[in-house]
Design an enzyme around this catalytic site. Structure first.
Site, PDB file in Angstrom:
ATOM      1  N   CYS A  99       0.853  -1.205   0.000  1.00  6.30           N
ATOM      2  CA  CYS A  99       0.000   0.000   0.000  1.00  6.30           C
ATOM      3  C   CYS A  99       0.882   1.247   0.000  1.00  6.30           C
ATOM      4  O   CYS A  99       0.577   2.226  -0.700  1.00  6.30           O
ATOM      5  CB  CYS A  99      -0.931   0.013   1.210  1.00  6.30           C
ATOM      6  SG  CYS A  99      -2.405  -1.026   1.030  1.00  6.30           S
TER       7      CYS A  99
ATOM      8  N   ASP B 204      11.077  -6.548  -8.454  1.00  7.03           N
ATOM      9  CA  ASP B 204      11.316  -7.064  -7.095  1.00  7.03           C
ATOM     10  C   ASP B 204      12.707  -6.624  -6.635  1.00  7.03           C
ATOM     11  O   ASP B 204      13.675  -6.668  -7.395  1.00  7.03           O
ATOM     12  CB  ASP B 204      11.218  -8.596  -7.101  1.00  7.03           C
ATOM     13  CG  ASP B 204      11.072  -9.168  -5.697  1.00  7.03           C
ATOM     14  OD1 ASP B 204      10.009  -9.754  -5.410  1.00  7.03           O
ATOM     15  OD2 ASP B 204      12.023  -9.039  -4.897  1.00  7.03           O
TER      16      ASP B 204
ATOM     17  N   HIS C  23      -6.006  -2.536  -1.343  1.00  9.34           N
ATOM     18  CA  HIS C  23      -5.459  -3.578  -0.457  1.00  9.34           C
ATOM     19  C   HIS C  23      -6.344  -4.813  -0.458  1.00  9.34           C
ATOM     20  O   HIS C  23      -7.510  -4.759  -0.079  1.00  9.34           O
ATOM     21  CB  HIS C  23      -5.302  -3.064   0.981  1.00  9.34           C
ATOM     22  CG  HIS C  23      -4.702  -4.108   1.878  1.00  9.34           C
ATOM     23  ND1 HIS C  23      -3.334  -4.308   1.968  1.00  9.34           N
ATOM     24  CD2 HIS C  23      -5.273  -5.050   2.669  1.00  9.34           C
ATOM     25  CE1 HIS C  23      -3.103  -5.319   2.794  1.00  9.34           C
ATOM     26  NE2 HIS C  23      -4.258  -5.783   3.240  1.00  9.34           N
TER      27      HIS C  23
ATOM     28  N   ASN D 267       2.358 -16.654  -3.855  1.00  6.43           N
ATOM     29  CA  ASN D 267       2.538 -17.321  -2.569  1.00  6.43           C
ATOM     30  C   ASN D 267       1.368 -16.928  -1.673  1.00  6.43           C
ATOM     31  O   ASN D 267       1.008 -15.752  -1.592  1.00  6.43           O
ATOM     32  CB  ASN D 267       3.865 -16.900  -1.933  1.00  6.43           C
ATOM     33  CG  ASN D 267       5.059 -17.359  -2.749  1.00  6.43           C
ATOM     34  OD1 ASN D 267       5.034 -18.436  -3.342  1.00  6.43           O
ATOM     35  ND2 ASN D 267       6.096 -16.553  -2.808  1.00  6.43           N
TER      36      ASN D 267
ATOM     37  N   GLY E 192       5.421 -19.169   1.846  1.00  9.72           N
ATOM     38  CA  GLY E 192       6.407 -18.163   1.456  1.00  9.72           C
ATOM     39  C   GLY E 192       5.881 -16.754   1.318  1.00  9.72           C
ATOM     40  O   GLY E 192       6.627 -15.850   0.932  1.00  9.72           O
TER      41      GLY E 192
ATOM     42  N   HIS F 195       0.086 -10.267  -4.558  1.00 11.07           N
ATOM     43  CA  HIS F 195       0.985  -9.894  -5.648  1.00 11.07           C
ATOM     44  C   HIS F 195       1.298 -11.126  -6.469  1.00 11.07           C
ATOM     45  O   HIS F 195       1.528 -12.204  -5.930  1.00 11.07           O
ATOM     46  CB  HIS F 195       2.291  -9.275  -5.118  1.00 11.07           C
ATOM     47  CG  HIS F 195       2.906 -10.026  -3.993  1.00 11.07           C
ATOM     48  ND1 HIS F 195       2.429  -9.955  -2.704  1.00 11.07           N
ATOM     49  CD2 HIS F 195       3.956 -10.891  -3.955  1.00 11.07           C
ATOM     50  CE1 HIS F 195       3.152 -10.733  -1.923  1.00 11.07           C
ATOM     51  NE2 HIS F 195       4.075 -11.327  -2.658  1.00 11.07           N
TER      52      HIS F 195
ATOM     53  N   HIS G 191       4.108 -12.761  -8.678  1.00  6.22           N
ATOM     54  CA  HIS G 191       5.500 -12.724  -9.107  1.00  6.22           C
ATOM     55  C   HIS G 191       5.518 -13.146 -10.571  1.00  6.22           C
ATOM     56  O   HIS G 191       5.009 -14.220 -10.911  1.00  6.22           O
ATOM     57  CB  HIS G 191       6.355 -13.741  -8.337  1.00  6.22           C
ATOM     58  CG  HIS G 191       6.478 -13.503  -6.870  1.00  6.22           C
ATOM     59  ND1 HIS G 191       7.591 -12.921  -6.296  1.00  6.22           N
ATOM     60  CD2 HIS G 191       5.649 -13.791  -5.842  1.00  6.22           C
ATOM     61  CE1 HIS G 191       7.444 -12.868  -4.978  1.00  6.22           C
ATOM     62  NE2 HIS G 191       6.270 -13.398  -4.672  1.00  6.22           N
TER      63      HIS G 191
HETATM   64  P1  5GP Z   1       6.251 -12.896  -1.018  1.00  8.67           P
HETATM   65  O1  5GP Z   1       7.358 -13.475  -0.169  1.00  8.67           O
HETATM   66  O2  5GP Z   1       5.205 -12.228  -0.130  1.00  8.67           O
HETATM   67  O3  5GP Z   1       5.643 -13.855  -1.993  1.00  8.67           O
HETATM   68  O4  5GP Z   1       6.910 -11.780  -1.926  1.00  8.67           O
HETATM   69  C1  5GP Z   1       7.247 -10.520  -1.457  1.00  8.67           C
HETATM   70  C2  5GP Z   1       8.273  -9.979  -2.389  1.00  8.67           C
HETATM   71  O5  5GP Z   1       8.407  -8.595  -2.149  1.00  8.67           O
HETATM   72  C3  5GP Z   1       9.676 -10.597  -2.209  1.00  8.67           C
HETATM   73  O6  5GP Z   1      10.081 -11.235  -3.419  1.00  8.67           O
HETATM   74  C4  5GP Z   1      10.545  -9.402  -1.852  1.00  8.67           C
HETATM   75  O7  5GP Z   1      11.830  -9.473  -2.440  1.00  8.67           O
HETATM   76  C5  5GP Z   1       9.747  -8.234  -2.364  1.00  8.67           C
HETATM   77  N1  5GP Z   1       9.971  -7.003  -1.627  1.00  8.67           N
HETATM   78  C6  5GP Z   1      10.016  -6.846  -0.281  1.00  8.67           C
HETATM   79  N2  5GP Z   1      10.235  -5.573   0.049  1.00  8.67           N
HETATM   80  C7  5GP Z   1      10.328  -4.883  -1.128  1.00  8.67           C
HETATM   81  C8  5GP Z   1      10.558  -3.504  -1.435  1.00  8.67           C
HETATM   82  O8  5GP Z   1      10.701  -2.638  -0.561  1.00  8.67           O
HETATM   83  N3  5GP Z   1      10.610  -3.169  -2.753  1.00  8.67           N
HETATM   84  C9  5GP Z   1      10.441  -4.095  -3.751  1.00  8.67           C
HETATM   85  N4  5GP Z   1      10.527  -3.656  -5.006  1.00  8.67           N
HETATM   86  N5  5GP Z   1      10.207  -5.404  -3.494  1.00  8.67           N
HETATM   87  C10 5GP Z   1      10.169  -5.792  -2.197  1.00  8.67           C
HETATM   88 ZN    ZN Z   2      -1.794  -3.235   1.130  1.00 13.04          ZN
END
Ligand code: 5GP
Ligand code: ZN
Length: 112
Positions: free
Chosen positions: A8, A31, A47, A85, A91, A98, A100
């Site tokens: 957010c 990422d 959100h 995830n 994970g 989001h 990936h």
């Molecule tokens: P999840 O683990 O929830 O599936 O993915 C979260 C993703 O957000 C991770 O791949 C992590 O590298 C990415 N991420 C976390 N903090 C930041 C940030 O401040 N900026 C960006 N661009 N990506 C982020």
């Molecule tokens: Zn949010």
């Protein structure tokens, strides 16, 4: 906007990211810890916690898929992997849904 939600804050422009694509409903950005040469996160501006909650909203679901399709065109993606995830045990570390989008290297299946 949910308080204490990193994505957010990114949508609100409070945390800097490299934006790749944006439309009325979604933002896509690279990422910070890429797992492939192309690693883009696609998020709804509103959100929504995870894909289970997203799926309850057909319009928001379609908007996210439409954004991924936009990336296919904009980034000329051919072979790519899309991962949601869901839950800490799978994970998920940011509880704002989001996708990936990973590309640019061979991807094994099953992923392990
Ligand atoms: P999840 O683990 O929830 O599936 O993915 C979260 C993703 O957000 C991770 O791949 C992590 O590298 C990415 N991420 C976390 N903090 C930041 C940030 O401040 N900026 C960006 N661009 N990506 C982020
Ligand atoms: Zn949010």
């Amino acid at each position: 906007m949910a308080e204490d939600c990193l994505f957010c804050a990114i949508v609100a422009g409070e945390v800097a990211v490299t934006k790749v694509r944006e439309d009325d409903d979604t933002v896509a950005f690279t990422d910070v810890n890429p797992q492939a040469p192309v690693h883009i996160l696609v998020v709804p501006k509103r959100h929504i916690a995870d894909i289970a909650a997203l799926g309850a909203d057909p319009q928001a679901s379609a908007a996210l898929l439409h954004a991924i399709r936009g990336l296919v065109d904009a980034e000329r993606l051919a072979d790519f992997r899309t991962v949601f995830n869901t839950g800490a045990g799978a994970g998920q570390s940011v509880f704002h849904v989001h996708a990936h989008v990973l590309a640019g290297r061979p991807m094994a299946w099953p992923p392990g």
